[in-house]
Structure formats: structure tokens, C-alpha cells
Scaffold this active site. Structure first.
Site, PDB file in Angstrom:
ATOM      1  N   ARG A 109       0.818  -1.204   0.000  1.00 30.28           N
ATOM      2  CA  ARG A 109       0.000   0.000   0.000  1.00 30.28           C
ATOM      3  C   ARG A 109       0.862   1.269   0.000  1.00 30.28           C
ATOM      4  O   ARG A 109       0.515   2.260  -0.632  1.00 30.28           O
ATOM      5  CB  ARG A 109      -0.938  -0.006   1.206  1.00 30.28           C
ATOM      6  CG  ARG A 109      -1.985   1.094   1.207  1.00 30.28           C
ATOM      7  CD  ARG A 109      -2.945   0.912   2.367  1.00 30.28           C
ATOM      8  NE  ARG A 109      -3.785  -0.244   2.202  1.00 30.28           N
ATOM      9  CZ  ARG A 109      -4.991  -0.223   1.649  1.00 30.28           C
ATOM     10  NH1 ARG A 109      -5.500   0.916   1.189  1.00 30.28           N
ATOM     11  NH2 ARG A 109      -5.713  -1.322   1.545  1.00 30.28           N
ATOM     12  N   TYR A 213      -1.216 -13.529  -0.686  1.00 28.93           N
ATOM     13  CA  TYR A 213      -0.613 -13.326  -2.013  1.00 28.93           C
ATOM     14  C   TYR A 213       0.712 -12.605  -1.829  1.00 28.93           C
ATOM     15  O   TYR A 213       0.937 -11.914  -0.832  1.00 28.93           O
ATOM     16  CB  TYR A 213      -1.539 -12.523  -2.934  1.00 28.93           C
ATOM     17  CG  TYR A 213      -2.037 -11.207  -2.372  1.00 28.93           C
ATOM     18  CD1 TYR A 213      -1.320 -10.027  -2.551  1.00 28.93           C
ATOM     19  CD2 TYR A 213      -3.239 -11.143  -1.664  1.00 28.93           C
ATOM     20  CE1 TYR A 213      -1.781  -8.818  -2.035  1.00 28.93           C
ATOM     21  CE2 TYR A 213      -3.699  -9.941  -1.147  1.00 28.93           C
ATOM     22  CZ  TYR A 213      -2.968  -8.789  -1.346  1.00 28.93           C
ATOM     23  OH  TYR A 213      -3.425  -7.593  -0.831  1.00 28.93           O
ATOM     24  N   ASP A 292     -14.494   4.289   0.776  1.00 30.38           N
ATOM     25  CA  ASP A 292     -14.992   3.753   2.041  1.00 30.38           C
ATOM     26  C   ASP A 292     -15.933   4.699   2.764  1.00 30.38           C
ATOM     27  O   ASP A 292     -16.746   4.256   3.585  1.00 30.38           O
ATOM     28  CB  ASP A 292     -13.819   3.413   2.966  1.00 30.38           C
ATOM     29  CG  ASP A 292     -13.119   2.118   2.579  1.00 30.38           C
ATOM     30  OD1 ASP A 292     -13.637   1.406   1.698  1.00 30.38           O
ATOM     31  OD2 ASP A 292     -12.057   1.827   3.148  1.00 30.38           O
TER      32      ASP A 292
END
Length: 390
Positions: A109, A213, A292
Site C-alpha cells: 500500500r 498473495y 470507504d
């Protein structure tokens, strides 16, 4: 008023706010980003960029930079929680991009935020918004330091605890799912029992699952382990400190790779997984919500960031071609049904991933053979085409 003469104030310097600023500036619309933190820093561990998100970022000129710091999964694998036996394997890599017109990237991120911030240019840091108000036909942002700014459009990209949302809709926000998650970043070398560290993998078991992942150069695995507990989330904070022993005990009896992964985390917390009550509206006057702040969703499709990116490019496209009021109305009309459908699907996925061994799990496993067709409506979606500018 011509749309390109609009001034836009974006509250929040995360993935959605930065993507929107870049998309607007590329369309000749002035946009200022106000971030409450004194520096841009990552929140959370990693992002799975599916084709519906990576395709947009590629069109914004970021493909090469993203590829340089991202891992491309070899395949998508669903495994039995205890034996590790593959239930289904679906190729990703080049065949995924050929099918969905965009790559699948596993990226930290912090790297994604760094790339977006570099492309956007100036971001106003240390500017905490405490309120929104009308100022004639414009809207006023009030800051904690006593200053204020006005703009024609205010965008609340300020996340699940959005201040801007209070101006738009006073509906209750949080809805606890009954599940909580543990996260971590683990070097591959610490996972000797893990089959195919380069794949996206779901380990499905009774009352829980683990997704992982690779990110970056593939030497680190990002994981999220989810359990159907506690029944009621304690307190107001969305995180709770928890001893390492409890994390490990929750996955006793699971495959060694799962136990290695959860045992290697250094984050001794669990996150309550909350979804969004549907809002009655996404905009009020010239104030609008994104990401969000409008539609927080469970993480089981890996679509939180991707849906936010879709929001951003859709809003930019609407503002570039319509008057302000028409643009915000069209944006809401385009995005509300899409994000609600993904939200609903993520709740269904939570239950399916947590089935105990038996007939219901066997039926789920058989359905997973069609996973490519099942998720096509999510990954193949082209937000620009939907906005009429594909």
C-alpha cells in the site's frame, strides 16, 4: 457553470483521494487534496489490484511504475484447510490480463500511495477537517487549526470514519459482520510448508479462512486470516489487542503453511470486519462521497481499493462533461448499484469460505470450478465505458 471551471476540494489523501486528484487534473479541473496526517503513510499492509482497478491506473499513466514494484500472481488457488489439497486452481498471469484487459498486481500500500502522490503533485498535509458548511453556492471546509477553505465541490474521500459523510447522510455507518481478521507480512523464507508462494490462495475451513498473495518482488507474502468470532464486537475501536497464543490457537489443526503464516505475524491485533449500511444518498448539494466513506465493504473479494479507484475515475469523468449538479447525480446513479452488488457478494463469500466439511462445502467446491465466470462481472467492468467514455 462550465465543469472545467469548477474548483474541487478533496478530503483525504488515500488511494481514492489521490486517484481522483490525478484524474481531475488530467482533465483540466483544479483539485486540492487535504490530508489530516502530517505525512502520507500507508494504512494497512497491501493491496490486490484487480483488472478493474489496474486498468484505470494504467490509463492514468502509472502502469510501468506499478509493475516495477508489484508481484503478478501465478494463479488463484482454493485449498482445503487441513490437507492443503487444491480444490480449484485458476490461471492468472498473462492469461488473466488477456481476459480482463488489465493485470493483477500485488503491491504494498505504501508503494501505491507513493506512486499516486508523485503523479498528483502537491498535497496539503496536516489539514484536519472538522466540519463542512454551505457558503452561498460554494462549500466551506473548516480545519482544526481554525482556518477554512471554500470550493465548488467537496469530496469526502476520508474513509470509514468520514467527517464529510455527516454532512451528506446521517444514517448509521458500521455493521459488524460477526467476523474478525488478523493481518501480516511474512518473508517467504519463513514459510517452508507453503506451496506456490507466488499464487493468490484461499485456505477454506470451518468457521474461518486465510487469504494470501505475494507483493513487491515476490519475497514477502501478505495475508489476511478471518475467523467467525467474536459474536459481538467489544467496544468502539475497530481493533483489539490479542495475545499471539490466541492467534495461533485459533488455527490449531490447520495445514502447517497456515500455522507458519499466522505464527509469523508481528501484528498482535485483530480487526473487526465491518460493512456499510446502505446510504440514502451519496451527495448533498455540491458535497459528495467516495470510496470507504460511501461503501466500506468486507475484504473477501479484494475489491475495497478497486471500487474506490472506479469511483474516482467515474466522478472525474462526470465532472469533466456535466454541470456540477448533473455530474454528481450521474455519478451516484452509476456507482451506487455497482458498489452495493459487490458489497452483497462479499457478505455471501464470507459464509461460503467458512463452511465445515460436508455436503454444503462439496457443493461450494463444485461451484468454484466456474470461478472465472463467477467473478467476471467484477473484474471485467470498465468504469470509463460505464460513464460513457470507454
Amino acid at each position: 457553470m462550465a465543469s472545467k471551471a469548477l474548483s474541487v476540494a478533496i478530503v483525504g489523501g488515500g488511494i481514492g483521494g489521490l486517484t481522483l486528484a490525478l484524474a481531475l487534473r488530467q482533465r483540466g479541473i483544479g483539485a486540492e487534496v487535504y490530508e489530516r496526517s502530517a505525512e502520507l503513510r500507508e494504512v494497512g499492509a497491501a493491496v490486490a489490484l484487480a483488472a478493474n482497478g489496474s486498468r484505470i491506473l494504467g490509463r492514468l499513466g502509472l502502469r510501468d511504475e506499478l509493475a516495477a514494484c508489484s508481484a503478478v500472481p501465478t494463479e488463484l488457488v482454493y485449498r482445503h484447510w487441513r490437507s492443503g489439497q487444491p480444490v480449484m486452481a485458476y490461471p492468472v498471469g498473462d492469461s488473466y490480463e488477456e481476459r480482463f484487459a488489465g493485470p493483477y498486481f500485488g503491491v504494498h500500500r505504501a508503494d501505491l500511495q507513493r506512486i499516486l502522490a508523485g503523479a498528483c503533485g502537491k498535497v496539503h498535509l496536516g489539514r484536519q477537517v472538522t466540519g463542512v458548511g454551505a457558503d452561498g453556492s460554494r462549500y466551506r471546509l473548516e480545519f482544526a487549526d481554525g482556518t477554512s477553505e471554500t470550493a465548488d465541490v467537496v469530496v469526502g474521500a476520508d474513509g470509514v470514519h468520514s467527517t464529510v459523510r455527516e454532512w451528506v447522510d446521517d444514517a448509521p455507518f458500521a455493521r459488524y459482520s460477526g467476523s474478525s481478521g488478523f493481518r501480516g507480512l511474512v518473508p517467504v523464507e519463513r514459510l517452508p510448508s507453503l506451496p506456490d508462494a507466488g499464487a493468490i490462495q484461499f485456505w477454506m475451513g470451518p468457521g474461518g479462512h486465510l487469504l494470501h498473495y505475494a507483493i513487491g518482488d515476490g519475497s514477502v507474502v501478505n495475508f489476511l486470516a478471518v475467523l467467525d468470532e467474536p459474536a459481538v464486537w467489544p467496544g468502539e475501536s475497530w481493533t483489539e489487542d490479542i495475545p499471539r497464543e490466541r492467534i495461533e490457537a485459533a488455527f490449531e489443526g490447520w495445514h502447517p503453511a497456515v500455522r507458519e503464516m499466522v505464527g509469523a505475524t508481528t501484528l498482535y491485533q485483530r480487526w473487526g470486519l465491518f460493512g456499510q449500511h446502505p446510504l440514502n444518498r451519496w451527495h448533498r448539494g455540491g458535497v459528495v462521497l467516495l470510496g470507504d466513506a460511501a461503501h466500506a465493504m468486507l475484504p473477501h473479494h479484494g475489491q475495497g481499493a478497486n471500487q474506490t479507484i472506479e469511483d474516482a475515475v467515474t466522478l472525474a469523468e462526470c465532472l469533466a462533461h456535466d454541470s456540477r449538479d448533473a455530474a454528481l447525480a450521474r455519478y451516484e446513479k452509476l456507482r451506487r448499484p455497482r458498489t452495493r452488488a459487490v458489497q452483497r457478494s462479499s457478505w455471501v463469500a464470507n459464509a461460503l469460505l467458512h463452511l465445515p466439511d460436508g455436503p454444503a462445502a462439496e457443493a461450494r467446491d463444485a461451484a468454484l470450478e466456474r470461478i472465472g465466470e463467477t467473478v467476471e462481472w467484477i473484474h471485467a467492468h470498465d468504469a470509463l465505458a460505464a460513464a460513457g467514455r470507454g
